[in-house]
Design a protein around this motif. Structure first.
Motif, short mmCIF file in Angstrom:
data_model
loop_
_atom_site.label_atom_id
_atom_site.label_comp_id
_atom_site.label_asym_id
_atom_site.label_seq_id
_atom_site.Cartn_x
_atom_site.Cartn_y
_atom_site.Cartn_z
N UNK A 317 90.21 130.89 -5.34
CA UNK A 317 91.61 130.93 -5.79
C UNK A 317 92.49 129.97 -5.01
N UNK A 318 93.63 129.67 -5.56
CA UNK A 318 94.65 128.87 -4.86
C UNK A 318 95.64 129.84 -4.24
N UNK A 319 95.76 129.80 -2.92
CA UNK A 319 96.60 130.76 -2.21
C UNK A 319 97.90 130.08 -1.77
N UNK A 320 99.02 130.61 -2.24
CA UNK A 320 100.34 130.08 -1.88
C UNK A 320 101.26 131.22 -1.41
N UNK A 321 100.67 132.21 -0.76
CA UNK A 321 101.45 133.34 -0.27
C UNK A 321 102.35 132.93 0.89
N UNK A 322 103.53 133.50 0.93
CA UNK A 322 104.49 133.25 2.02
C UNK A 322 104.79 134.58 2.70
N UNK A 323 104.52 134.64 4.00
CA UNK A 323 104.77 135.87 4.76
C UNK A 323 105.59 135.53 6.00
N UNK A 324 106.79 136.09 6.13
CA UNK A 324 107.43 136.99 5.16
C UNK A 324 107.98 136.20 3.98
N UNK A 325 108.41 136.90 2.92
CA UNK A 325 108.98 136.24 1.76
C UNK A 325 110.30 135.57 2.13
N UNK A 326 110.54 134.42 1.55
CA UNK A 326 111.83 133.74 1.76
C UNK A 326 112.94 134.54 1.06
N UNK A 327 114.19 134.27 1.46
CA UNK A 327 115.32 134.95 0.83
C UNK A 327 115.38 134.63 -0.66
N UNK A 328 115.08 133.36 -1.04
CA UNK A 328 115.07 132.97 -2.45
C UNK A 328 114.02 133.77 -3.22
N UNK A 329 112.81 133.85 -2.66
CA UNK A 329 111.73 134.57 -3.33
C UNK A 329 112.06 136.05 -3.50
N UNK A 330 112.55 136.65 -2.41
CA UNK A 330 112.87 138.08 -2.45
C UNK A 330 113.98 138.38 -3.45
N UNK A 331 115.03 137.52 -3.46
CA UNK A 331 116.14 137.72 -4.39
C UNK A 331 115.69 137.54 -5.83
#
Length: 418
Positions: A317-331
């Protein structure tokens, strides 16, 4: 005084003779004409009028006396452009349809006054044959299949509902066509059109649009946001040079029939699953390498993806996870997962574009830039009743992309990637 409509003359005594009426109306011009011209020396009293019905086959027309000769009016559907006038002699019902409701009401008022022997205060028409041009104005269908027959000096009849202009060498859409507000079917196939004007979206009744065998390289985004969203049901874009359709294309949610064969498509719009009314999809001989994840939401009767360059599913798989989530992603996830309305009047336009292009996880939630992407094979029979083989090897499978919003979703759904 004239009225343009469709007319069917029903002879009431035919059934008693074992005969039947045709049951079909024809385009006609109805006129109120003098019963007979005044002879020399006669007093110039108000002339009595008769009803003259002229058709393309009988331009001289058939006359019916009106004074004291009307048994009944049927006007329940006059607002829909329909009415019936029942005469005493001959015993016929004159059924009118597809008339302008305002003109029909005025004409029936004049007929009623004539029946009573009153002055209608309107000029009577002459008894001369109706010109062919009178019928041309009210044509509903026009088919042009050669350049020499294409009208250059005269306009298209405003009443057209079906217009075909094929093999005419058109390099652009004729702007005169875009004034035909009653148009339901427009066929501009087999021309050299390179670009679609946004004003096609002004054809509020357009249900079928045929643009196959042209030189189109794109589909205008403005059309996806126009009234075509509610009217367009059939679209043929086959045999063009289209490489991709805009994501807004999936706003044409009334589409039931879509043809994209013989283009240069490298991908479907990734929100194609929003086309919930789509039943017939054909995209043979393109350059599709895989299908978007929302493709599995379709429910088709017929699917043809033969001759595409589908790739084998990727092992990793292609993994593009961001930890922690950015404010843009979370919103973005909060807005989309909770169905909160958004628009350029509330947030910046570029953020609207980000939300419009969000990916759907296999769990049903959304993700923007933080995700895991995997590919697996899908049997196309899971979305279509009839499937044309994908290749010459007899396969009905194609690779489909899946997205996972978190590692937990990926682990719980890992079986589908095996």
């Amino acid at each position: 005084m004239k009225l343009h409509c469709e007319v069917e003359v029903i002879h009431r005594h035919l059934p008693t003779l074992g005969l039947r009426n045709t049951g079909k109306g024809v385009r006609a011009v109805l006129s109120l004409c003098p019963s007979r011209p005044h002879a020399r020396g006669e007093p110039s009293s108000p002339p009595t009028a008769c009803l003259l019905i002229s058709t393309m086959k009988d331009r001289r027309g058939t006359r019916y006396q009106l004074k004291g000769n009307i048994e009944q009016f049927f006007i329940k559907f006059v607002d829909e452009g329909k009415a019936t006038v029942r005469l005493k002699e001959p015993p016929v019902d004159i059924c009118l349809s597809k008339a302008n409701s305002g003109s029909l009401k005025d004409f029936l008022s004049a007929v009623r006054l004539t029946h009573r022997g009153c002055d209608i205060n309107a000029p009577l028409s002459t008894l001369t044959p109706v010109k062919t041009s009178e019928f041309e104005k009210f044509k509903t269908k026009m088919v042009i299949t050669s350049k020499k027959d294409y009208p250059l000096s005269k306009s298209f009849p405003y009443s057209l509902e079906h217009l075909q202009a094929s093999y005419c060498g058109l390099v652009r859409v004729d702007m005169r066509m875009l004034c035909l507000r009653k148009l339901k079917k427009l066929d501009l196939s087999h021309n050299h059109i390179k670009k679609l004007p946004a004003t096609i979206g002004d054809l509020i009744q357009l249900q079928e649009l045929h643009l196959n065998d042209n030189h189109l390289e794109s589909f205008n985004v403005a059309l996806c946001r126009s009234t075509l969203q509610k009217s367009l049901r059939s679209l043929d874009l086959s045999k063009n040079k289209i490489k991709a359709l805009p994501v807004q294309f999936c706003q044409l949610q009334e589409l039931t029939d879509l043809k994209l064969d013989d283009n240069e498509l490298v991908q479907f719009p990734f929100k194609i699953g929003q086309l919930t009314n789509l039943r017939f999809l054909s995209a043979a001989r393109n350059k599709l390498s895989c299908l978007p994840s929302e493709f599995k939401n379709l429910s088709l009767e017929y699917l043809d993806l033969f001759g595409n360059t589908f790739e084998q599913p990727k092992v990793l798989p292609v993994i593009k996870l961001q930890v922690p989530l950015t404010l843009l992603e979370s919103s973005a996830r909060t807005i989309l997962n909770n169905g909160i309305p958004y628009g350029s009047h509330r947030i910046p336009f570029h953020l609207c574009q980000d939300l419009d292009t969000a990916k759907t996880c296999v769990c049903g939630r959304f993700c923007l830039n933080s995700f895991i992407e995997g590919t697996t094979n899908m049997n196309l029979h899971s979305v279509a009743h009839t499937v044309v083989l994908v290749d010459n090897m007899g396969s009905t499978e194609a690779p489909i992309i899946s997205y996972f919003c978190s590692l937990a979703c990926y682990v719980n759904s890992s079986d589908m990637l095996k």
